[in-house]
Motif scaffolding. Structure first.
Motif, PDB file in Angstrom:
ATOM      1  N   GLN A 146      22.647 -31.080 -30.762  1.00 19.30           N
ATOM      2  CA  GLN A 146      23.071 -29.737 -30.383  1.00 19.30           C
ATOM      3  C   GLN A 146      22.016 -28.726 -30.817  1.00 19.30           C
ATOM      4  OE1 GLN A 146      26.005 -28.909 -28.700  1.00 19.30           O
ATOM      5  NE2 GLN A 146      25.073 -26.878 -28.544  1.00 19.30           N
ATOM      6  N   GLU A 166      24.324 -28.854 -16.904  1.00 22.69           N
ATOM      7  CA  GLU A 166      24.129 -28.435 -18.295  1.00 22.69           C
ATOM      8  C   GLU A 166      22.906 -29.158 -18.841  1.00 22.69           C
ATOM      9  OE1 GLU A 166      26.354 -29.031 -22.573  1.00 22.69           O
ATOM     10  OE2 GLU A 166      27.602 -28.765 -20.773  1.00 22.69           O
ATOM     11  N   THR A 213      23.079 -30.542 -35.405  1.00 22.72           N
ATOM     12  CA  THR A 213      22.712 -29.288 -34.739  1.00 22.72           C
ATOM     13  C   THR A 213      21.319 -28.897 -35.214  1.00 22.72           C
ATOM     14  OG1 THR A 213      25.002 -28.553 -34.603  1.00 22.72           O
ATOM     15  CG2 THR A 213      23.301 -26.862 -34.407  1.00 22.72           C
ATOM     16  N   HIS A 248      16.085 -20.304 -20.691  1.00 20.48           N
ATOM     17  CA  HIS A 248      16.920 -20.291 -21.894  1.00 20.48           C
ATOM     18  C   HIS A 248      16.071 -20.006 -23.134  1.00 20.48           C
ATOM     19  CE1 HIS A 248      20.836 -21.450 -20.302  1.00 20.48           C
ATOM     20  NE2 HIS A 248      20.223 -22.318 -19.506  1.00 20.48           N
ATOM     21  N   ASP A 291      20.903 -24.714 -31.317  1.00 18.84           N
ATOM     22  CA  ASP A 291      21.640 -23.489 -31.642  1.00 18.84           C
ATOM     23  C   ASP A 291      21.489 -22.413 -30.564  1.00 18.84           C
ATOM     24  OD1 ASP A 291      19.070 -22.648 -32.061  1.00 18.84           O
ATOM     25  OD2 ASP A 291      19.305 -22.206 -34.202  1.00 18.84           O
ATOM     26  N   GLY A 320      23.355 -22.631 -27.940  1.00 23.30           N
ATOM     27  CA  GLY A 320      24.643 -22.641 -27.254  1.00 23.30           C
ATOM     28  C   GLY A 320      24.572 -23.529 -26.024  1.00 23.30           C
ATOM     29  N   THR A 321      25.553 -23.401 -25.153  1.00 25.02           N
ATOM     30  CA  THR A 321      25.568 -24.201 -23.933  1.00 25.02           C
ATOM     31  C   THR A 321      24.487 -23.713 -22.975  1.00 25.02           C
ATOM     32  OG1 THR A 321      27.939 -24.577 -24.152  1.00 25.02           O
ATOM     33  CG2 THR A 321      26.961 -24.963 -21.982  1.00 25.02           C
TER      34      THR A 321
END
Length: 301
Positions: A260, A164, A179, A206, A262, A264-265
């Motif tokens: 974090q 990850e 975030t 990503h 935005d 997502g993972t």
């Protein structure tokens, strides 16, 4: 019943005479004749009839011959298996890995393999994903472990572990624990891995899904190792997207904090890469089996 007697019986039947069999075996003719008599005595059967200077196989010899050949073939297969085994426990194994698998995943696999096969001399070379794939393709190593699947003819990429990507910042950073949007990220100094890195390739993929290019971000440095990236972040040069495998210890010690995004993972897969047409050595095959058995195919730490 001695194996050498059975081998000589087969040689006589296949070459047609004791003299020819003796020559093929590298023995004297009297020695071969003596071994044949010993076999006949043990079996209690006449295997050849003497007709002058010629010998003719009896029906018993012809019945026994295929079983004798089968026994020799089975033993030869066993010998080859032993040779492979000896090659395994005494051989050399050449591996290559990109930064994250080589530094954070493979050491445990290597240690486990060494416990099982202490006679194997292992050499692990480390480079970026592109470099590792080139080493496998060029037969410099048998197996590679990389952080991205490249489009390469003749090579197979098999998933073997999960990862990850996370955004890390210095512990005193104002955004720690928050975030962050991509628009906000564009304003921050970013430390990146170099082109060819699997981490960078995955990060760019990503971003691409979010219709953003790495060039849209404020990259202040491109560094050639994950360790260098982490040190730069801790020194306050900027923020960075790195593997959770690489940053987990610093995060646990409070030396880095996560933010974090935005997006997502941001998950990715590590791959075992090998050449499709080249058979693996026994040691390499065992290493692959162990890596696949022990690799963390579930969630990363």
């Amino acid at each position: 019943m001695e194996l050498r007697h059975i081998r000589l019986l087969c040689l006589i039947l296949e070459h047609g005479s004791v003299s020819a069999a003796a020559k093929a075996a590298g023995l004297g003719q009297p020695t071969v004749s003596q071994h044949l008599r010993s076999l006949e005595e043990e079996l209690g059967l006449l295997l050849f009839e003497r007709r002058g200077r010629r010998i003719v196989p009896t029906e018993a010899a012809l019945v026994f011959h295929p079983y004798a050949k089968q026994a020799i073939q089975i033993l030869e297969t066993g010998r080859q298996a032993l040779e492979e085994h000896l090659g395994l426990v005494r051989g050399k194994l050449r591996l290559a890995g990109s930064t994250i698998p080589a530094h954070y995943i493979l050491p445990a696999v290597i240690a486990s393999f060494h416990d099982k096969y202490p006679g194997v001399e292992m050499r692990l070379q480390v480079g970026d994903t592109k470099w590792v794939v080139e080493r496998v393709k060029g037969a410099d190593v048998e197996i590679g472990f990389v952080g991205a699947e490249l489009d390469q003819d003749g090579l197979s990429f098999e998933p073997f572990a999960q990862d990850e990507l996370i955004l890390v910042v210095p512990p005193d950073h104002q955004l720690a624990g928050h975030t962050l949007s991509l628009e906000e990220l564009k304003k921050l100094p970013l430390v990146s891995r170099e082109p060819g890195s699997g981490t960078r390739k995955s990060w760019e993929e990503h971003l691409r899904r979010a219709k953003v290019a790495l060039e849209d971000l404020r990259v202040v440095a491109e560094l050639g190792s994950t360790e260098a990236v982490l040190r730069a972040v801790k020194a306050g040069m900027g923020v960075a997207v790195v593997s959770i495998w690489a940053a987990k210890d610093e995060v646990m010690r409070g030396e880095l904090q996560t933010v974090q995004l935005d997006l997502g993972t941001m998950s990715r897969t590590f791959f075992l890469v090998r050449h499709k047409s080249r058979p693996l050595s026994p040691s390499a095959q065992k290493f692959v089996e162990l890596a696949m058995e022990g690799a963390p195919l579930g969630k990363p730490p």
